[in-house]
Design a protein around this motif. Structure first.
Motif, PDB file in Angstrom:
ATOM      1  N   TYR A   1       0.903  -1.236  -0.062  1.00  0.00           N
ATOM      2  CA  TYR A   1       0.234  -0.037   0.326  1.00  0.00           C
ATOM      3  C   TYR A   1       1.052   1.863   0.192  1.00  0.00           C
ATOM      4  CZ  TYR A   1      -4.056  -2.781   1.467  1.00  0.00           C
ATOM      5  OH  TYR A   1      -4.335  -4.205   1.494  1.00  0.00           O
ATOM      6  N   ALA A   2       0.353   2.419  -0.450  1.00  0.00           N
ATOM      7  CA  ALA A   2       0.873   3.765  -0.732  1.00  0.00           C
ATOM      8  C   ALA A   2       0.596   4.135   0.634  1.00  0.00           C
ATOM      9  CB  ALA A   2       0.429   4.590  -1.582  1.00  0.00           C
ATOM     10  N   ASP A   3       1.863   4.761   1.629  1.00  0.00           N
ATOM     11  CA  ASP A   3       1.318   5.521   2.744  1.00  0.00           C
ATOM     12  C   ASP A   3      -0.017   6.089   2.829  1.00  0.00           C
ATOM     13  OD1 ASP A   3       4.632   5.767   3.321  1.00  0.00           O
ATOM     14  OD2 ASP A   3       3.718   4.387   3.512  1.00  0.00           O
ATOM     15  N   SER A   4      -0.447   7.009   1.444  1.00  0.00           N
ATOM     16  CA  SER A   4      -1.517   8.135   1.456  1.00  0.00           C
ATOM     17  C   SER A   4      -2.359   7.308   1.929  1.00  0.00           C
ATOM     18  CB  SER A   4      -1.208   8.664   0.351  1.00  0.00           C
ATOM     19  OG  SER A   4      -1.451   7.761  -0.662  1.00  0.00           O
ATOM     20  N   VAL A   5      -2.928   5.880   1.340  1.00  0.00           N
ATOM     21  CA  VAL A   5      -4.319   4.973   1.522  1.00  0.00           C
ATOM     22  C   VAL A   5      -3.984   3.833   2.563  1.00  0.00           C
ATOM     23  CG1 VAL A   5      -4.687   5.600  -0.629  1.00  0.00           C
ATOM     24  CG2 VAL A   5      -3.456   2.957   0.005  1.00  0.00           C
ATOM     25  N   LYS A   6      -3.152   3.623   3.339  1.00  0.00           N
ATOM     26  CA  LYS A   6      -2.894   2.770   4.537  1.00  0.00           C
ATOM     27  C   LYS A   6      -3.279   2.929   5.743  1.00  0.00           C
ATOM     28  CE  LYS A   6       1.739   1.164   3.793  1.00  0.00           C
ATOM     29  NZ  LYS A   6       3.717   1.389   4.818  1.00  0.00           N
ATOM     30  N   GLY A   7      -4.343   1.930   5.631  1.00  0.00           N
ATOM     31  CA  GLY A   7      -5.343   1.875   7.113  1.00  0.00           C
ATOM     32  C   GLY A   7      -6.662   2.271   6.633  1.00  0.00           C
ATOM     33  N   ARG A   8      -6.811   2.877   5.246  1.00  0.00           N
ATOM     34  CA  ARG A   8      -8.064   3.007   4.654  1.00  0.00           C
ATOM     35  C   ARG A   8      -8.160   2.513   3.782  1.00  0.00           C
ATOM     36  NH1 ARG A   8      -8.333   7.860   2.259  1.00  0.00           N
ATOM     37  NH2 ARG A   8      -6.574   8.238   1.714  1.00  0.00           N
ATOM     38  N   PHE A   9      -7.708   1.559   2.562  1.00  0.00           N
ATOM     39  CA  PHE A   9      -7.887   1.169   1.275  1.00  0.00           C
ATOM     40  C   PHE A   9      -7.558  -0.345   1.855  1.00  0.00           C
ATOM     41  CE2 PHE A   9      -7.677   4.326  -1.861  1.00  0.00           C
ATOM     42  CZ  PHE A   9      -8.582   4.752  -1.138  1.00  0.00           C
ATOM     43  N   THR A  10      -8.400  -1.282   1.371  1.00  0.00           N
ATOM     44  CA  THR A  10      -7.937  -2.447   1.159  1.00  0.00           C
ATOM     45  C   THR A  10      -8.090  -3.211  -0.134  1.00  0.00           C
ATOM     46  OG1 THR A  10      -8.862  -3.289   3.792  1.00  0.00           O
ATOM     47  CG2 THR A  10      -8.611  -4.729   2.344  1.00  0.00           C
TER      48      THR A  10
END
Length: 127
Positions: free
Chosen positions: A60-69
């Motif tokens: 994952y890109a840092d910008s989406v970690k924890g939000r995108f799966t």
């Protein structure tokens, strides 16, 4: 020949969710690196997530970690991108891409890695 078709884009308010799908047809190997990228005009194409379909290892890109799966259904030759807690800065055209028969390794967000691309699906997040 391989075709990729994205779906699931749309317009949502900030904090909302969308699930994108990338359905593959044609000659598909089991072990592929499949990535999701996004693009806004005047910016470079940005990789947001990738998965090696043989093992399910994801990136994952840092910008989406924890939000995108990112996830996959190998029986359906489909890779998904679940996007939660969406922000206005997530607004972009989203593309899936496939590199057939290879793992993702460490260049999974490098567009030249991928030989096949879908047409894209638009995601718009309003504040």
């Amino acid at each position: 020949q391989v075709q990729l078709q994205e779906s699931g884009g749309g317009s949502v308010q900030a904090g909302g969710s969308l699930r994108l799908s990338c359905a593959a047809s044609g000659s598909i190997y089991r072990s592929n690196c499949v990535g999701w990228f996004r693009h806004v005009p005047r910016d470079a194409r940005e990789g947001v997530a990738a998965v090696y379909t043989d093992t399910g290892i994801s990136y994952y890109a840092d910008s989406v970690k924890g939000r995108f799966t990112i996830s996959q259904d190998n029986a359906k030759n489909t890779v998904y991108l679940q996007m939660n807690s969406l922000k206005p800065e997530d607004t972009a055209m989203y593309y899936c891409a496939a590199a057939l028969g290879v793992p993702c390794y460490n260049n999974y967000f490098s567009p030249p890695k991928y030989g096949y691309w879908g047409q894209g699906t638009q995601v718009t997040v309003s504040s």
